[in-house]
Write a protein that holds these residues in place. Sequence first.
Motif, PDB file in Angstrom:
ATOM      1  N   VAL A 208       0.855  -1.182   0.000  1.00 52.94           N
ATOM      2  CA  VAL A 208       0.000   0.000   0.000  1.00 52.94           C
ATOM      3  C   VAL A 208       0.896   1.239   0.000  1.00 52.94           C
ATOM      4  CG1 VAL A 208      -0.215   0.031   2.525  1.00 52.94           C
ATOM      5  CG2 VAL A 208      -1.946   1.128   1.143  1.00 52.94           C
ATOM      6  N   THR A 209       0.497   2.256  -0.758  1.00 55.70           N
ATOM      7  CA  THR A 209       1.222   3.515  -0.793  1.00 55.70           C
ATOM      8  C   THR A 209       0.353   4.590  -0.165  1.00 55.70           C
ATOM      9  OG1 THR A 209       2.314   2.814  -2.830  1.00 55.70           O
ATOM     10  CG2 THR A 209       2.402   5.160  -2.290  1.00 55.70           C
ATOM     11  N   LEU A 210       0.890   5.236   0.855  1.00 53.07           N
ATOM     12  CA  LEU A 210       0.173   6.288   1.572  1.00 53.07           C
ATOM     13  C   LEU A 210       0.992   7.572   1.499  1.00 53.07           C
ATOM     14  CD1 LEU A 210      -0.725   4.209   4.743  1.00 53.07           C
ATOM     15  CD2 LEU A 210      -2.257   4.778   2.859  1.00 53.07           C
ATOM     16  N   ALA A 211       0.444   8.589   0.857  1.00 54.96           N
ATOM     17  CA  ALA A 211       1.095   9.900   0.734  1.00 54.96           C
ATOM     18  C   ALA A 211       2.515   9.773   0.191  1.00 54.96           C
ATOM     19  CB  ALA A 211       1.086  10.626   2.076  1.00 54.96           C
ATOM     20  N   GLY A 212       2.686   8.922  -0.787  1.00 55.48           N
ATOM     21  CA  GLY A 212       3.981   8.761  -1.428  1.00 55.48           C
ATOM     22  C   GLY A 212       4.921   7.800  -0.721  1.00 55.48           C
ATOM     23  N   MET A 213       4.531   7.249   0.391  1.00 56.52           N
ATOM     24  CA  MET A 213       5.374   6.302   1.131  1.00 56.52           C
ATOM     25  C   MET A 213       4.805   4.902   0.955  1.00 56.52           C
ATOM     26  SD  MET A 213       6.498   6.757   5.036  1.00 56.52           S
ATOM     27  CE  MET A 213       8.107   6.261   5.506  1.00 56.52           C
ATOM     28  N   ARG A 214       5.670   3.966   0.571  1.00 55.86           N
ATOM     29  CA  ARG A 214       5.237   2.607   0.259  1.00 55.86           C
ATOM     30  C   ARG A 214       5.476   1.685   1.457  1.00 55.86           C
ATOM     31  NH1 ARG A 214       4.250  -0.048  -4.532  1.00 55.86           N
ATOM     32  NH2 ARG A 214       4.747  -2.256  -4.556  1.00 55.86           N
ATOM     33  N   PHE A 215       4.468   0.855   1.756  1.00 59.77           N
ATOM     34  CA  PHE A 215       4.551  -0.133   2.831  1.00 59.77           C
ATOM     35  C   PHE A 215       4.235  -1.504   2.242  1.00 59.77           C
ATOM     36  CE2 PHE A 215       3.239   3.871   4.717  1.00 59.77           C
ATOM     37  CZ  PHE A 215       4.151   4.012   5.757  1.00 59.77           C
ATOM     38  N   ALA A 216       4.858  -2.551   2.788  1.00 58.84           N
ATOM     39  CA  ALA A 216       4.651  -3.909   2.276  1.00 58.84           C
ATOM     40  C   ALA A 216       3.211  -4.370   2.490  1.00 58.84           C
ATOM     41  CB  ALA A 216       5.616  -4.877   2.949  1.00 58.84           C
TER      42      ALA A 216
END
Length: 174
Positions: free
Chosen positions: A108-116
């Motif tokens: 998932v990408t939240l505000a330009g930051m990607r998380f697994a």
Amino acid sequence: MDGRRKYTNLNVRGEAYPTPQAVAAAFGVSAQAVRVAARKGTLHRVGTGRPGVEPMPVLIRGQRFENSRLAAAHLGVTHSAVHTAMMRGTLDTLGLPQRYNGGNSKSVTLAGMRFASMVEADRILGFKCGYVSLALRRKSPSAMQAILGAVMCEQNRREQQARKALENPNLREA
């Protein structure tokens, strides 16, 4: 029955007794309890105050325990968890930390930051488990603002960490 005594010369913890009545008098139990113990093969437990089923030894990852309660206490689980693991055949995984199976999770990408995964986003951003998933599903404006704020704080923390690493190459990331 032909009148003969069935239980004679009973050996209890290294001592021989002629009758169940003699064992009962020596250990403060009833003669019937002695006969039952003789029939079950548990004379060594007569008078110890431990009635019931004979404790079963448990072997977990090469370590032997006298019974499930001792194994549970050592591993920090309940004794019923030990029995459940025995039935499932998973004794060797008992008491180990559970592994996260990220095979089914989606990034998932939240505000330009990607998380697994959303669970990882919850953990890194400091939310309780399921917060990000619920916020995205409900499209809650206040929750989205909270997530945006947390992402910005995390990006700021990472930038500061990168600056410190450039200033002092001897520091390692925590």
